[in-house]
Motif scaffolding. Structure first.
Motif, mmCIF file in Angstrom:
data_model
loop_
_atom_site.group_PDB
_atom_site.id
_atom_site.type_symbol
_atom_site.label_atom_id
_atom_site.label_comp_id
_atom_site.label_asym_id
_atom_site.label_seq_id
_atom_site.Cartn_x
_atom_site.Cartn_y
_atom_site.Cartn_z
ATOM 1 N N VAL A 40 -31.646 7.338 -35.492
ATOM 2 C CA VAL A 40 -32.024 8.550 -34.781
ATOM 3 C C VAL A 40 -31.319 9.560 -35.444
ATOM 4 O O VAL A 40 -29.860 9.380 -35.598
ATOM 5 C CB VAL A 40 -31.807 8.738 -33.138
ATOM 6 N N ARG A 41 -31.823 10.639 -36.151
ATOM 7 C CA ARG A 41 -31.228 11.757 -36.660
ATOM 8 C C ARG A 41 -30.562 12.370 -35.747
ATOM 9 O O ARG A 41 -30.729 12.812 -34.428
ATOM 10 C CB ARG A 41 -32.190 12.737 -37.182
ATOM 11 N N GLY A 42 -29.304 12.522 -35.882
ATOM 12 C CA GLY A 42 -28.088 13.431 -34.895
ATOM 13 C C GLY A 42 -28.386 14.812 -34.829
ATOM 14 O O GLY A 42 -29.397 15.272 -35.405
ATOM 15 N N GLU A 43 -27.301 15.626 -34.522
ATOM 16 C CA GLU A 43 -27.455 16.879 -34.250
ATOM 17 C C GLU A 43 -27.326 17.564 -35.370
ATOM 18 O O GLU A 43 -27.840 18.683 -35.885
ATOM 19 C CB GLU A 43 -26.477 17.427 -32.969
ATOM 20 N N GLY A 44 -26.574 16.920 -36.405
ATOM 21 C CA GLY A 44 -26.450 17.289 -37.767
ATOM 22 C C GLY A 44 -27.035 16.741 -38.817
ATOM 23 O O GLY A 44 -28.247 16.380 -38.678
ATOM 24 N N SER A 45 -26.383 16.230 -39.849
ATOM 25 C CA SER A 45 -26.968 15.642 -40.782
ATOM 26 C C SER A 45 -26.929 14.135 -40.760
ATOM 27 O O SER A 45 -27.664 13.354 -41.390
ATOM 28 C CB SER A 45 -26.645 15.965 -42.197
ATOM 29 N N ASN A 46 -25.916 13.660 -39.851
ATOM 30 C CA ASN A 46 -25.843 12.027 -39.712
ATOM 31 C C ASN A 46 -26.864 11.469 -38.768
ATOM 32 O O ASN A 46 -27.349 12.236 -38.000
ATOM 33 C CB ASN A 46 -24.113 12.025 -39.073
ATOM 34 N N PRO A 65 -31.090 13.367 -29.635
ATOM 35 C CA PRO A 65 -30.099 12.480 -29.508
ATOM 36 C C PRO A 65 -29.060 13.181 -28.511
ATOM 37 O O PRO A 65 -28.042 12.225 -28.343
ATOM 38 C CB PRO A 65 -29.527 12.603 -30.882
ATOM 39 N N GLN A 66 -29.189 14.075 -27.764
ATOM 40 C CA GLN A 66 -28.189 14.622 -27.062
ATOM 41 C C GLN A 66 -27.901 13.536 -25.863
ATOM 42 O O GLN A 66 -26.541 13.500 -25.567
ATOM 43 C CB GLN A 66 -28.581 15.886 -26.376
ATOM 44 N N LYS A 97 -22.235 8.645 -28.591
ATOM 45 C CA LYS A 97 -22.334 8.713 -30.113
ATOM 46 C C LYS A 97 -20.914 7.692 -30.418
ATOM 47 O O LYS A 97 -20.923 7.412 -31.831
ATOM 48 C CB LYS A 97 -21.775 10.080 -30.458
ATOM 49 N N THR A 151 -27.590 8.532 -35.954
ATOM 50 C CA THR A 151 -27.061 7.899 -34.983
ATOM 51 C C THR A 151 -27.921 6.463 -34.672
ATOM 52 O O THR A 151 -28.878 6.474 -35.385
ATOM 53 C CB THR A 151 -26.660 8.484 -33.785
ATOM 54 N N GLY A 197 -21.449 13.959 -27.393
ATOM 55 C CA GLY A 197 -21.481 15.252 -27.772
ATOM 56 C C GLY A 197 -22.425 15.286 -29.215
ATOM 57 O O GLY A 197 -23.243 14.573 -29.256
ATOM 58 N N ASP A 198 -21.848 16.149 -29.828
ATOM 59 C CA ASP A 198 -22.849 16.522 -31.179
ATOM 60 C C ASP A 198 -22.154 15.809 -32.376
ATOM 61 O O ASP A 198 -21.176 15.883 -32.721
ATOM 62 C CB ASP A 198 -22.792 17.974 -31.354
ATOM 63 N N LEU A 199 -23.069 14.832 -33.217
ATOM 64 C CA LEU A 199 -22.643 14.477 -34.525
ATOM 65 C C LEU A 199 -22.557 15.434 -35.509
ATOM 66 O O LEU A 199 -23.426 16.638 -35.656
ATOM 67 C CB LEU A 199 -23.666 13.144 -34.931
ATOM 68 N N ALA A 200 -21.640 15.439 -36.705
ATOM 69 C CA ALA A 200 -21.714 16.246 -37.696
ATOM 70 C C ALA A 200 -23.086 16.062 -38.309
ATOM 71 O O ALA A 200 -23.536 15.239 -38.360
ATOM 72 C CB ALA A 200 -20.692 16.132 -38.536
ATOM 73 N N ASN A 260 -18.711 7.913 -38.322
ATOM 74 C CA ASN A 260 -19.409 9.404 -38.587
ATOM 75 C C ASN A 260 -18.866 10.425 -37.560
ATOM 76 O O ASN A 260 -18.893 10.265 -36.509
ATOM 77 C CB ASN A 260 -20.992 9.285 -38.273
ATOM 78 N N ASN A 261 -18.419 11.602 -38.370
ATOM 79 C CA ASN A 261 -17.559 12.527 -37.537
ATOM 80 C C ASN A 261 -18.491 13.168 -36.657
ATOM 81 O O ASN A 261 -19.724 13.361 -36.695
ATOM 82 C CB ASN A 261 -17.029 13.530 -38.576
#
Lengths: 135, 140
Positions: free
Chosen positions: A20-26, B36-37, B41, A28, B137-140, B77-78
């Motif tokens: 699943v695409r995370g909130e940024g570019s990574n 993904p919220q 994570k 999960t 929380g939010d992944l980078a 992954n940060n």
């Protein structure tokens, strides 16, 4: 906006793994990020609400067990939790602390509660969640 | 708006149609959560005695032993910022849950690269035999 109405999502390459695409570019992982079980119970005597929990047990004061409907794949799963404090004004003798019973297994774990460094205690609201790999 | 109705779907990747909005997942009660919220994570269960080791983990590349009862879980992954949420528990110092007062807390402000955790028994820092935590929380 698009809507997908389905009952099951399964990985194509690996059945149990969907990125699943995370909130940024990574990316999960869908399966790994999901809580596999959660529980809201009253001192091991009644389940208020739950997911993938078949039953709870009351072994004694503050000493409880929870059984999964669908078992975990190993015993290294993660349990986190919290609990409400005891009755009355907050004090050093009626705090609510969540702790683990002995030996989590593939079929369950021990969501236990203590009041201080010498006394186990029942708490009316005990919350827990389990992360890890389903069997 | 498009709707695809089916029973099963096999996919390798899920990426919602905008990088700035989350995918909505309808719930049994009629409300909605988001992916993904809503996903954890990272999570970890570790033995903090001796050389600390993660027994099981997700999105954690290593655990660092900073001092007695003081560890850093380093993310694979940060996270995107330091405002994420973490929760966890500690146990096993006394060897008997019923007379223990093990607990775990965040030792320093969270970092995007990892989280520093402290575990204590009663009034002092202590290495714990079985601790666990999760990150939301939010992944980078």
């Amino acid at each position: 906006m698009s809507t997908l109405v389905i009952d099951t999502i399964q990985g194509k390459t690996t059945a149990g793994s969907v990125n699943v695409r995370g909130e940024g570019s990574n990316n999960t992982n869908l399966q790994q990020g999901l809580a596999k079980s959660w529980l809201n119970m009253n001192a091991g005597t009644s389940i208020t609400d739950s997911f993938n929990t078949s039953s709870i047990s009351d072994f004694g004061t503050g000493d409880h067990g929870a059984a999964f409907i669908n078992s975990m794949n190993n015993t290294t799963h993660v349990q986190v939790g919290s609990t409400i404090k005891g009755p009355g004004a907050p004090s050093s003798s009626n705090v609510g602390l969540f702790t683990l019973g002995e030996g989590p297994s593939t079929t369950g774990y021990g969501p236990c509660t203590v009041a201080n460094d010498t006394n186990a205690a029942d708490r009316s609201m005990v919350f827990s969640a389990v992360f890890g790999d389903l069997a | 708006m498009s709707t695809i109705v089916g029973t099963n779907i096999e996919v390798t990747n899920i990426k919602y149609d905008s990088d700035t909005t989350a995918m909505i997942v309808s719930s049994t009660g009629g409300g909605a959560g988001t992916v993904p919220q809503g996903l954890a994570k990272a999570w970890f269960q570790f033995n903090g005695t001796g050389t600390p080791t993660n027994r099981g983990s997700f999105n954690v590349t290593s655990i660092t032993d900073n001092a007695t009862g003081n560890y850093t879980q380093v993310f694979t992954n940060n996270m995107s910022d330091q405002n994420y949420a973490t929760s966890g528990i500690a146990g096993g110092v006394s060897g008997n849950w019923a007379d223990s007062l093990d607990h775990m807390y965040v030792a320093n402000p969270c970092l995007t690269t990892g989280v520093q955790l402290a575990s204590s028994y009663h009034t002092g820092l202590a290495d714990t035999e079985r601790s666990a935590g999760q990150i939301s929380g939010d992944l980078a």
